[in-house]
Design an enzyme around this catalytic site. Structure first.
Site, PDB file in Angstrom:
ATOM      1  N   VAL A   1       0.838  -1.214   0.000  1.00 60.80           N
ATOM      2  CA  VAL A   1       0.000   0.000   0.000  1.00 60.80           C
ATOM      3  C   VAL A   1       0.871   1.261   0.000  1.00 60.80           C
ATOM      4  O   VAL A   1       0.587   2.229  -0.719  1.00 60.80           O
ATOM      5  CB  VAL A   1      -0.978   0.000   1.206  1.00 60.80           C
ATOM      6  CG1 VAL A   1      -1.836   1.248   1.184  1.00 60.80           C
ATOM      7  CG2 VAL A   1      -1.852  -1.247   1.175  1.00 60.80           C
TER       8      VAL A   1
ATOM      9  N   LYS B   1     -13.367  -4.755  10.742  1.00 61.08           N
ATOM     10  CA  LYS B   1     -13.951  -3.727   9.866  1.00 61.08           C
ATOM     11  C   LYS B   1     -15.380  -3.401  10.310  1.00 61.08           C
ATOM     12  O   LYS B   1     -15.799  -2.244  10.286  1.00 61.08           O
ATOM     13  CB  LYS B   1     -13.919  -4.219   8.415  1.00 61.08           C
ATOM     14  CG  LYS B   1     -12.485  -4.391   7.880  1.00 61.08           C
ATOM     15  CD  LYS B   1     -12.457  -5.191   6.593  1.00 61.08           C
ATOM     16  CE  LYS B   1     -11.035  -5.387   6.067  1.00 61.08           C
ATOM     17  NZ  LYS B   1     -10.947  -6.375   4.982  1.00 61.08           N
TER      18      LYS B   1
ATOM     19  N   ILE C   1     -13.159   1.152  -1.334  1.00 64.14           N
ATOM     20  CA  ILE C   1     -14.576   1.565  -1.348  1.00 64.14           C
ATOM     21  C   ILE C   1     -14.787   2.711  -0.364  1.00 64.14           C
ATOM     22  O   ILE C   1     -14.476   2.581   0.815  1.00 64.14           O
ATOM     23  CB  ILE C   1     -15.502   0.384  -0.943  1.00 64.14           C
ATOM     24  CG1 ILE C   1     -15.272  -0.811  -1.863  1.00 64.14           C
ATOM     25  CG2 ILE C   1     -16.954   0.822  -0.945  1.00 64.14           C
ATOM     26  CD1 ILE C   1     -16.086  -2.044  -1.462  1.00 64.14           C
TER      27      ILE C   1
HETATM   28  N1  HSE Z   1      -7.212  -9.753   3.834  1.00 64.06           N
HETATM   29  C1  HSE Z   1      -8.259  -8.856   3.498  1.00 64.06           C
HETATM   30  C2  HSE Z   1      -9.219  -9.508   2.509  1.00 64.06           C
HETATM   31  C3  HSE Z   1      -7.784  -7.565   2.914  1.00 64.06           C
HETATM   32  O1  HSE Z   1      -9.045 -10.661   2.122  1.00 64.06           O
HETATM   33  O2  HSE Z   1     -10.172  -8.845   2.134  1.00 64.06           O
HETATM   34  C4  HSE Z   1      -7.179  -6.652   3.939  1.00 64.06           C
HETATM   35  O3  HSE Z   1      -8.097  -6.326   4.925  1.00 64.06           O
END
Ligand code: HSE
Length: 429
Positions: free
Chosen positions: A12, A203, A134
């Site tokens: 990133v 998340k 997103i």
């Molecule tokens: N490992 C995560 C995924 C991406 O497979 O979506 C990073 O949060």
């Protein structure tokens, strides 16, 4: 000129450097400032040199960034709890704005980080921490701020969505698809946080806190992964009109918050049923806007860099008008978390039972005694005196379902409760 101190020059970080360079002219026009990467902290210097960075701006010491008073924004891309927490806190205490993609940290230490940002009059932005490229955090805090958010249902993990999509489309086993995904670089060599649901749970904790104005941490999220899902479950789901997805679900019910990550049956015609492969999506419902769905890439170099650089641009715009900390912590309420046992849902239950007269009646009796009402029953073939029973319940309390399953597990006629999966999005269909 606005100077950045970048912590971490991995995938990133590299994307951020490339994107700032590629779109420099338009970013300068949008912010009124030239945004420059002044220093990069990275142990593996070669990684930075391969990106064409001048070796003089690469350091392995955080202090070189912290003590540089010309650095305005620290962009933290090293991930994990420590030393990221210490670095971010120190940067904010020195008056530096912070942009991060660190979901692990915000899902656990969000409250402390917002307090430090406010106390030091600095911005703290983290769009890339949820669903990569997103846009969802800023939209929730700004464009959708007029709404009471009623529910959020996300596909927040690309690895698991890829695995379930492959299993659905090709009828293959979980472990076979996982192995192939690892070989192709779609899954980590240690995929436990992804397949176990933890990544999506982090998340969801972040999204729920913003959506419901009340702090939700990782510990508040009920988590189940996808490892128990078999091609058989996927096939039965299809026969019944559903697909199986790993969903991250948060709802506000009578002032309490329910936050859970688990595989779920969703109807074929639900918008999330069309989200396949490594793609992510966030479906939400607000009292004014109704249904909204954001769709895109939840990971990867340039999609994640898109979110990080978007945050950098926002900080730069705030700096231009001296309006930093305009949008800070939105957790001004303290709502209770509803335990999973209080969930009211429909359930799919697959079990192996003895195939003889009276068995179905015995099983129905146990469910009946626990107020679990059955919507659909299918019996699949008989082999060696055993049959497979597929049940879909009506809406029932999780506690009642689990109590009835505990009784069934102790009965001679039940060889196995093979799987139990919740249904979601049915009432909308
Ligand atoms: N490992 C995560 C995924 C991406 O497979 O979506 C990073 O949060």
């Amino acid at each position: 000129m606005i100077n950045i101190g970048l912590l971490g020059c991995g995938t990133v970080g590299g994307g951020v450097i490339k994107l700032l360079a590629k779109n420099q002219s338009t970013i300068t026009t949008k912010t009124g400032s030239v945004i420059t990467v002044k220093k990069v902290m990275e142990k593996d210097k070669d990684k930075c040199l391969q990106l064409g960075l001048d070796e003089n701006i690469v350091t392995d010491k955080f202090e070189d960034i912290l003590d540089d008073d010309t650095i305005d924004i620290v962009v933290e891309l090293i991930g994990g709890l420590e030393p990221a927490y210490t670095f971010i806190t120190a940067a904010m205490e020195k008056g530096k704005h912070v942009v991060t993609a660190n979901k692990d940290l915000i899902a656990v230490k969000g409250k402390e980080l917002f307090a430090t940002a406010l106390a030091n009059n600095v911005d703290f932005y983290f769009e890339a921490s949820v669903a990569g490229g997103i846009p969802i955090i800023y939209p929730l805090k700004q464009s959708l701020a007029a709404n009471q958010i009623e529910e959020i249902i996300g596909i927040l993990n690309g690895t698991t969505n890829y695995i379930l999509t492959q299993m659905s489309q090709e009828g293959r086993d979980y472990s076979e698809v996982l192995r192939e995904a690892q070989e192709m670089g779609y899954a980590e060599s240690d995929p436990s946080a992804d397949v176990g649901g933890l990544d999506a749970a982090r998340k969801l904790a972040i999204l729920s806190s913003i959506a419901f104005n009340s702090r939700v941490t990782l510990d508040d999220v009920y988590v189940e992964g996808i490892t128990a899902i078999t091609p058989r479950d996927i096939q039965y789901a299809r026969e019944l009109g559903y697909v199986i997805k790993l969903l991250a679900i948060a709802k506000e019910i009578d002032g309490q918050i329910q936050a859970r990550v688990h595989p779920a049956f969703i109807p074929f015609n639900h918008p999330l049923a069309y989200v396949n492969g490594v793609f992510n999506a966030v479906f939400l419902r607000g009292d004014a806007v109704g249904e909204v769905m954001h769709y895109g890439r939840g990971a990867g170099e340039m999609p994640t860099a898109s979110a990080v650089v978007g945050d950098i641009i926002e900080v730069a715009r705030n700096m231009a008008f001296n309006t930093n900390t305009r949008i800070g912590c939105t957790c001004y309420e303290d709502k209770e978390i509803l335990p999973i046992t209080e969930l009211c849902a429909q359930y799919y239950v697959r079990m192996t039972v003895t195939d003889r007269p009276g068995v179905l009646a015995g099983i129905a009796g146990v469910f009946g005694n626990h107020e679990v009402s059955i919507d659909t029953v299918i019996q699949k073939g008989s082999r060696d005196g055993k049959a497979e029973l597929i049940l879909i319940t009506h809406l029932v309390k999780e506690k009642s379902l689990q109590e009835s399953l505990a009784v069934l597990r102790g009965m001679d006629i039940v060889s196995d409760i093979n799987n139990v999966v919740r249904l979601e999005g049915v009432s909308r269909a």
